[in-house]
Design an enzyme around this catalytic site. Structure first.
Site, PDB file in Angstrom:
ATOM      1  N   MET A 113      -4.122  -7.427  -6.743  1.00  0.00           N
ATOM      2  CA  MET A 113      -3.515  -8.537  -7.474  1.00  0.00           C
ATOM      3  C   MET A 113      -4.524  -9.554  -7.999  1.00  0.00           C
ATOM      4  O   MET A 113      -4.163 -10.692  -8.289  1.00  0.00           O
ATOM      5  CB  MET A 113      -2.476  -9.233  -6.568  1.00  0.00           C
ATOM      6  N   GLU A 170       6.188   5.854  -9.289  1.00  0.00           N
ATOM      7  CA  GLU A 170       4.762   5.489  -9.265  1.00  0.00           C
ATOM      8  C   GLU A 170       3.977   6.373  -8.309  1.00  0.00           C
ATOM      9  O   GLU A 170       2.860   6.809  -8.628  1.00  0.00           O
ATOM     10  CB  GLU A 170       4.605   4.036  -8.811  1.00  0.00           C
ATOM     11  N   HIS A 211       0.668   0.286 -13.176  1.00  0.00           N
ATOM     12  CA  HIS A 211       1.495  -0.887 -13.502  1.00  0.00           C
ATOM     13  C   HIS A 211       2.950  -0.455 -13.644  1.00  0.00           C
ATOM     14  O   HIS A 211       3.234   0.561 -14.297  1.00  0.00           O
ATOM     15  CB  HIS A 211       1.005  -1.533 -14.800  1.00  0.00           C
ATOM     16  N   ASN A 242       1.522   3.007  -2.591  1.00  0.00           N
ATOM     17  CA  ASN A 242       0.806   3.942  -3.475  1.00  0.00           C
ATOM     18  C   ASN A 242      -0.459   4.461  -2.814  1.00  0.00           C
ATOM     19  O   ASN A 242      -0.824   5.627  -2.997  1.00  0.00           O
ATOM     20  CB  ASN A 242       0.498   3.261  -4.815  1.00  0.00           C
ATOM     21  N   GLY A 248       0.796  -1.229   0.000  1.00  0.00           N
ATOM     22  CA  GLY A 248       0.000   0.000   0.000  1.00  0.00           C
ATOM     23  C   GLY A 248       0.826   1.276   0.000  1.00  0.00           C
ATOM     24  O   GLY A 248       0.343   2.323   0.450  1.00  0.00           O
ATOM     25  N   ASN A 260      -5.803   1.668 -13.154  1.00  0.00           N
ATOM     26  CA  ASN A 260      -4.763   0.736 -12.686  1.00  0.00           C
ATOM     27  C   ASN A 260      -3.390   1.372 -12.841  1.00  0.00           C
ATOM     28  O   ASN A 260      -3.149   2.190 -13.725  1.00  0.00           O
ATOM     29  CB  ASN A 260      -4.813  -0.558 -13.509  1.00  0.00           C
ATOM     30  N   LEU A 288      -9.897  -8.401 -12.551  1.00  0.00           N
ATOM     31  CA  LEU A 288     -11.319  -8.093 -12.394  1.00  0.00           C
ATOM     32  C   LEU A 288     -12.057  -8.421 -13.690  1.00  0.00           C
ATOM     33  O   LEU A 288     -11.617  -8.043 -14.776  1.00  0.00           O
ATOM     34  CB  LEU A 288     -11.494  -6.612 -12.051  1.00  0.00           C
TER      35      LEU A 288
HETATM   36  C1  GRF Z   1       3.031  -1.298  -7.645  1.00  0.00           C
HETATM   37  O1  GRF Z   1       4.304  -1.516  -8.205  1.00  0.00           O
HETATM   38  C2  GRF Z   1       1.971  -1.288  -8.699  1.00  0.00           C
HETATM   39  O2  GRF Z   1       2.396  -0.772  -9.915  1.00  0.00           O
HETATM   40  C3  GRF Z   1       1.668  -2.753  -8.861  1.00  0.00           C
HETATM   41  O3  GRF Z   1       1.723  -3.258  -7.547  1.00  0.00           O
HETATM   42  C4  GRF Z   1       2.625  -2.478  -6.780  1.00  0.00           C
HETATM   43  C5  GRF Z   1       1.913  -2.042  -5.538  1.00  0.00           C
HETATM   44  O4  GRF Z   1       2.781  -1.473  -4.575  1.00  0.00           O
HETATM   45  N1  GRF Z   1       0.411  -2.940  -9.528  1.00  0.00           N
HETATM   46  P1  GRF Z   1       2.189  -0.873  -3.237  1.00  0.00           P
HETATM   47  O5  GRF Z   1       1.337  -1.963  -2.577  1.00  0.00           O
HETATM   48  O6  GRF Z   1       1.375   0.328  -3.580  1.00  0.00           O
HETATM   49  O7  GRF Z   1       3.376  -0.529  -2.386  1.00  0.00           O
END
Ligand code: GRF
Length: 193
Positions: free
Chosen positions: A91, A180, A110, A17, A15, A108, A94
């Site tokens: 993960m 990100e 990525h 992000n 988490g 999303n 959907l």
């Molecule tokens: C990120 O690298 C995102 O791009 C991918 O999963 C990871 C999630 O990281 N889909 P976090 O849980 O937000 O630290």
């Protein structure tokens, strides 16, 4: 002043992000409120991050068929009247049972460029490709999720990230994740303004 955008964030893990989104809402860089954080497993550390800010959290455990799960998840998410559903390290793929309910509103993130390294372990696979001299840079993208395509859909933002000769998988991963955090917040800021 317009109403704050209502976000529901789906997570499966750390988490970081989600944390970037929480911070941007807290310091009002984003005119948005995270209405709920939903995880598919109780071990997702992001749940703890959300609890610290009194954001409602829920573990939506796997049950039934994928179609049933996704319908139930769509029903549950609707309680929070989201303007946007953010998949921030969610993960599970959907299906349309979920996606058709939130057409053009599922985003999303990525850790690879469009068309490159869809699916899990994208950074590891990019680093391995670099070591085989197949690529010199990787990147990240934020995109809409219109259908069941894996890490594929109308691109909202991308950022390339050079791979350095001194990089290890760890240092590359750190730079990718830092990028990100910024790109996700910036993209949502553009969408909701
Ligand atoms: C990120 O690298 C995102 O791009 C991918 O999963 C990871 C999630 O990281 N889909 P976090 O849980 O937000 O630290």
């Amino acid at each position: 002043m317009t109403a704050k955008a209502r976000l529901v964030v789906l997570i499966s893990g750390n988490g970081s992000n989600l944390q970037a989104l929480i911070d941007a809402c807290e310091n009002q860089y984003l005119h948005a409120k995270i209405e709920a954080v939903i995880a598919n497993q109780a071990s997702a550390y992001g749940l703890k991050r959300a609890e610290r800010y009194q954001i409602p959290t829920l573990v939506f455990y796997p049950h039934g068929s994928r179609a049933e799960y996704d319908s139930d998840l769509a029903d549950f998410g609707a309680i929070f009247k989201p303007d946007w559903i953010i998949l921030a390290g969610w993960m599970r793929l959907l299906s349309m049972n979920f996606l058709r309910r939130y057409s053009n509103r599922v985003i999303n993130l990525h850790p690879a460029l469009p068309g490159q390294f869809p699916g899990t372990h994208a950074i590891e696979r990019a680093f391995a490709a670099y070591q085989r001299d197949e690529i010199t840079e990787t990147g990240i993208m934020v995109h809409l999720v219109p259908d069941e395509g894996v890490d594929n859909g109308p691109v909202l933002a991308t950022q390339t990230i050079p791979i350095l000769a001194t990089d290890t998988l760890e240092t590359l991963s750190e730079r990718v994740h830092a990028a990100e955090h910024q790109l996700l917040v910036e993209t949502i800021r553009q969408l909701i303004k």
